[in-house]
Design a protein around this motif. Structure first.
Motif, PDB file in Angstrom:
ATOM      1  N   ASP A 396       0.894  -0.996  -0.093  1.00  0.00           N
ATOM      2  CA  ASP A 396       0.322  -0.037  -0.005  1.00  0.00           C
ATOM      3  C   ASP A 396       1.200   1.338  -0.366  1.00  0.00           C
ATOM      4  OD1 ASP A 396      -2.705  -1.487   0.085  1.00  0.00           O
ATOM      5  OD2 ASP A 396      -1.719  -1.594   2.469  1.00  0.00           O
ATOM      6  N   VAL A 397       1.970   1.121   0.301  1.00  0.00           N
ATOM      7  CA  VAL A 397       3.279   2.034  -0.008  1.00  0.00           C
ATOM      8  C   VAL A 397       4.984   2.173   0.100  1.00  0.00           C
ATOM      9  CG1 VAL A 397       3.991   4.018   1.520  1.00  0.00           C
ATOM     10  CG2 VAL A 397       2.254   2.893   2.692  1.00  0.00           C
ATOM     11  N   VAL A 398       4.768   2.862  -1.050  1.00  0.00           N
ATOM     12  CA  VAL A 398       5.971   2.297  -1.809  1.00  0.00           C
ATOM     13  C   VAL A 398       6.952   3.848  -1.728  1.00  0.00           C
ATOM     14  CG1 VAL A 398       7.124   2.298  -4.429  1.00  0.00           C
ATOM     15  CG2 VAL A 398       5.185   1.407  -3.685  1.00  0.00           C
ATOM     16  N   LEU A 399       7.908   3.509  -1.454  1.00  0.00           N
ATOM     17  CA  LEU A 399       8.888   4.844  -0.540  1.00  0.00           C
ATOM     18  C   LEU A 399      10.315   4.824  -2.733  1.00  0.00           C
ATOM     19  CD1 LEU A 399      10.598   6.697   0.447  1.00  0.00           C
ATOM     20  CD2 LEU A 399      12.037   4.867   2.013  1.00  0.00           C
ATOM     21  N   SER A 400      10.836   5.454  -2.980  1.00  0.00           N
ATOM     22  CA  SER A 400      11.422   6.032  -3.839  1.00  0.00           C
ATOM     23  C   SER A 400      12.682   7.253  -3.108  1.00  0.00           C
ATOM     24  CB  SER A 400      10.604   6.296  -5.842  1.00  0.00           C
ATOM     25  OG  SER A 400      11.640   6.575  -6.207  1.00  0.00           O
ATOM     26  N   VAL A 401      13.556   6.266  -3.923  1.00  0.00           N
ATOM     27  CA  VAL A 401      14.977   7.530  -2.831  1.00  0.00           C
ATOM     28  C   VAL A 401      15.618   8.557  -4.291  1.00  0.00           C
ATOM     29  CG1 VAL A 401      14.664   7.175  -1.043  1.00  0.00           C
ATOM     30  CG2 VAL A 401      16.029   6.176  -2.694  1.00  0.00           C
ATOM     31  N   GLY A 402      16.170   9.001  -4.308  1.00  0.00           N
ATOM     32  CA  GLY A 402      17.542  10.006  -5.596  1.00  0.00           C
ATOM     33  C   GLY A 402      18.346  10.080  -4.781  1.00  0.00           C
ATOM     34  N   SER A 403      19.514   9.998  -5.823  1.00  0.00           N
ATOM     35  CA  SER A 403      21.270  11.092  -5.111  1.00  0.00           C
ATOM     36  C   SER A 403      21.442  10.951  -5.867  1.00  0.00           C
ATOM     37  CB  SER A 403      21.934   9.424  -4.116  1.00  0.00           C
ATOM     38  OG  SER A 403      23.129   9.963  -3.969  1.00  0.00           O
ATOM     39  N   GLY A 404      22.012  12.415  -5.969  1.00  0.00           N
ATOM     40  CA  GLY A 404      22.286  13.233  -7.133  1.00  0.00           C
ATOM     41  C   GLY A 404      24.120  14.122  -7.071  1.00  0.00           C
ATOM     42  N   PHE A 405      24.619  13.869  -8.111  1.00  0.00           N
ATOM     43  CA  PHE A 405      25.677  14.742  -7.667  1.00  0.00           C
ATOM     44  C   PHE A 405      25.675  16.372  -6.950  1.00  0.00           C
ATOM     45  CE2 PHE A 405      28.728  13.299 -11.126  1.00  0.00           C
ATOM     46  CZ  PHE A 405      28.531  11.593 -10.062  1.00  0.00           C
ATOM     47  N   GLY A 406      26.273  16.913  -6.473  1.00  0.00           N
ATOM     48  CA  GLY A 406      26.055  17.694  -5.692  1.00  0.00           C
ATOM     49  C   GLY A 406      25.663  17.534  -4.225  1.00  0.00           C
ATOM     50  N   GLY A 407      25.143  16.969  -2.915  1.00  0.00           N
ATOM     51  CA  GLY A 407      25.221  16.395  -2.617  1.00  0.00           C
ATOM     52  C   GLY A 407      23.718  16.232  -1.983  1.00  0.00           C
ATOM     53  N   PHE A 408      22.427  16.578  -2.836  1.00  0.00           N
ATOM     54  CA  PHE A 408      21.261  16.290  -3.619  1.00  0.00           C
ATOM     55  C   PHE A 408      20.488  14.886  -3.063  1.00  0.00           C
ATOM     56  CE2 PHE A 408      22.755  19.009  -7.252  1.00  0.00           C
ATOM     57  CZ  PHE A 408      21.692  20.449  -6.118  1.00  0.00           C
ATOM     58  N   GLN A 409      19.691  14.565  -1.691  1.00  0.00           N
ATOM     59  CA  GLN A 409      19.505  13.805  -1.701  1.00  0.00           C
ATOM     60  C   GLN A 409      18.025  13.541  -1.042  1.00  0.00           C
ATOM     61  OE1 GLN A 409      21.372  11.301  -0.584  1.00  0.00           O
ATOM     62  NE2 GLN A 409      22.897  12.255  -1.442  1.00  0.00           N
ATOM     63  N   SER A 410      16.652  12.765  -1.979  1.00  0.00           N
ATOM     64  CA  SER A 410      15.208  13.728  -2.209  1.00  0.00           C
ATOM     65  C   SER A 410      14.614  11.566  -1.651  1.00  0.00           C
ATOM     66  CB  SER A 410      14.939  14.142  -3.526  1.00  0.00           C
ATOM     67  OG  SER A 410      14.891  15.316  -3.380  1.00  0.00           O
ATOM     68  N   ALA A 411      13.280  11.805  -0.953  1.00  0.00           N
ATOM     69  CA  ALA A 411      12.828  10.957  -1.164  1.00  0.00           C
ATOM     70  C   ALA A 411      11.289  11.630  -1.920  1.00  0.00           C
ATOM     71  CB  ALA A 411      12.197   9.917   0.802  1.00  0.00           C
ATOM     72  N   ALA A 412      10.615  10.413  -1.533  1.00  0.00           N
ATOM     73  CA  ALA A 412       9.270  10.661  -2.341  1.00  0.00           C
ATOM     74  C   ALA A 412       8.267   9.337  -2.117  1.00  0.00           C
ATOM     75  CB  ALA A 412       8.653  10.702  -3.172  1.00  0.00           C
ATOM     76  N   VAL A 413       7.026   9.910  -1.595  1.00  0.00           N
ATOM     77  CA  VAL A 413       6.348   8.331  -0.864  1.00  0.00           C
ATOM     78  C   VAL A 413       4.978   8.724  -1.982  1.00  0.00           C
ATOM     79  CG1 VAL A 413       4.844   7.387   1.055  1.00  0.00           C
ATOM     80  CG2 VAL A 413       6.570   8.572   1.297  1.00  0.00           C
ATOM     81  N   LEU A 414       4.827   7.618  -2.678  1.00  0.00           N
ATOM     82  CA  LEU A 414       3.501   6.981  -3.289  1.00  0.00           C
ATOM     83  C   LEU A 414       2.200   6.204  -2.560  1.00  0.00           C
ATOM     84  CD1 LEU A 414       4.396   6.500  -6.603  1.00  0.00           C
ATOM     85  CD2 LEU A 414       4.224   8.787  -5.361  1.00  0.00           C
ATOM     86  N   THR A 415       1.193   6.821  -2.093  1.00  0.00           N
ATOM     87  CA  THR A 415       0.147   5.012  -1.286  1.00  0.00           C
ATOM     88  C   THR A 415      -1.119   4.608  -2.252  1.00  0.00           C
ATOM     89  OG1 THR A 415      -0.751   6.789  -0.087  1.00  0.00           O
ATOM     90  CG2 THR A 415       1.088   6.501   1.017  1.00  0.00           C
ATOM     91  N   LYS A 416      -1.036   3.483  -2.077  1.00  0.00           N
ATOM     92  CA  LYS A 416      -2.257   3.590  -2.670  1.00  0.00           C
ATOM     93  C   LYS A 416      -3.432   3.486  -2.177  1.00  0.00           C
ATOM     94  CE  LYS A 416      -4.613  -1.534  -3.881  1.00  0.00           C
ATOM     95  NZ  LYS A 416      -4.055  -1.008  -5.686  1.00  0.00           N
TER      96      LYS A 416
END
Length: 417
Positions: A396-416
């Motif tokens: 019911d819950v999915v977590l997606s993460v990303g990491s980028g040059f420059g030090g960027f760190q992001s996370a998004a949560v999708l739910t059913k």
């Protein structure tokens, strides 16, 4: 009244798959789309492989004038946006144009157009002082990354907020996070949010060759992208785009729309550490995950699947494995984790939106896409990375993460929904 952003349309241009249906078929089938580079002569490069999209702009519906005007990245974005709108069932003509917004992410903008034009202006590098009179009329547009968002906005007649988000390899996640915020705050009723990059050019390959970030497994390109595998030797460059239609859940339900998922949480952090390096403890990514879950009002133990950044570099895979343990605790060992970069490569700024499209489709199908080419697990990467074969899994819950040059760190949560 509370406004809740949901995904009601998906459009994709990806290596090995044009359109969201073909995209999900490729991912769920565990097939790889990495191969020798054909878009330019890569004979002199250390890494000579990539994940290319078999994209014919005319067959995709672009006119001769659009093809002449747009860089390949812009073509990807417009075609993806058109598919997303059609998939959503929306009639944008019936919506006040100032209530339609666009948020497009890109790490490297119109790289291919710029490099091709520089080669002409510089007479293939023989002239230090370039002759501008040989430039195409659209050269200025190639130099301004916001052109990508403008092309999408013009195509759908959007007169609301229009933004180009360029935060390296987290651009796709961040653009969708920005789009979701526009829905929440009431600045727009419909947002076309996603990202595009077409970086497969000599200059990009040379840059990543110089820092030895890309795989040199040229003899076996189909198995070169190996996130979390003990024998991984870097990522494989890719290209593509994904655009999502976001709208308020109440309105989507009122019109009977198919809702893929709710964008229930998003957060971004910086490690303020190094342009390309990552600290091994994963603290900043963990912080982004924690705050995204907090915004979504979801307990870490409720996460049913983690879509990893999973680039296939030694430091990244260990870094985010540590971040998952730090943010999810013991649950990190129970939740399935996978990286679709093993199949479609790393399309820089575009990959975050392609991964969110995959997450929405995973929720819709209740299937976790696999990490292809994972045969010899790195002992330091000791979580459940769903090796090689997709897995039916209730979530019911999915977590997606990303990491980028420059030090960027992001996370998004999708739910059913």
């Amino acid at each position: 009244m509370k406004r809740t952003p949901v995904i009601t349309g998906i459009g994709v241009v990806a290596p090995g798959a044009l359109g969201s249906i073909a995209y999900w078929d490729l991912l769920s089938g565990g097939r790889t789309a990495t191969r020798p580079i054909s878009l330019f002569d890569a004979g002199g490069f250390r890494s000579r492989i990539a994940a290319e999209a078999d994209f014919d702009p005319a067959a995709a519906g672009l006119s001769a004038q659009e093809i002449r005007r747009m860089d390949r990245a812009a073509q990807f974005a417009v075609v993806s946006a058109r598919e997303a709108v059609e998939d959503s069932g929306l009639s944008l003509a019936a919506i006040e144009p100032e209530r339609v917004a666009v948020a497009i992410g890109s790490a490297v903008g119109c790289t291919m157009g710029l490099e091709e034009e520089y080669a002409v202006l510089a007479d293939d590098g023989r002239r230090w002082l370039v002759d501008h009179t040989y430039g195409v009329p659209h050269l200025y547009g190639y130099m301004v990354p916001s052109t990508l968002a403008v092309e999408v906005a013009q195509d759908v007649a959007a007169e609301g907020p229009v933004a180009l988000i360029s935060t390296g390899c987290t651009s796709g996640l961040d653009a969708v996070g920005h789009g979701a915020a526009l829905i929440r705050e009431g600045s727009a009723d419909v947002v076309l949010a996603g990202a595009t990059d077409a970086p497969l050019s000599p200059i990009t390959s040379a840059c990543f060759d110089a820092i030895r970030a890309t795989s040199a497994n040229n003899d076996d390109p189909a198995h070169a992208s190996r996130p979390f595998d003990a024998h991984r030797d870097g990522f494989v460059l890719g290209e593509g785009a994904a655009v999502l239609v976001l709208e308020d859940k109440t309105e989507a339900r009122r019109r009977g729309a198919r809702i893929y998922a709710e964008v229930s949480g998003f957060a971004s952090r910086s490690n303020a550490f190094h342009m390309t390096g990552l600290k091994p403890d994963g603290a900043e990514m963990a912080e982004a995950i924690t705050h995204a879950l907090r915004q979504a009002e979801i307990d870490p133990t409720d996460v049913g699947y983690v879509n990893a950044h999973g680039s296939g570099t030694k430091q990244n895979d260990r870094h985010e494995t540590a971040a998952f343990k730090r943010s999810l605790g013991a649950h990190a060992y129970r939740v399935p984790v996978s990286s679709i970069k093993s199949m479609i490569g790393h399309s820089l700024g575009a990959i975050g939106s392609l991964e969110l499209a995959a997450c929405a489709l995973a929720l819709d199908h209740q299937v976790v896409p696999p990490t292809a080419n994972l045969h010899n697990a790195d002992p330091e990467c000791d979580l459940d990375y769903v090796p090689n074969t997709a897995r039916e899994h209730k979530m019911d819950v999915v977590l997606s993460v990303g990491s980028g040059f420059g030090g960027f760190q992001s996370a998004a949560v999708l739910t059913k929904v």
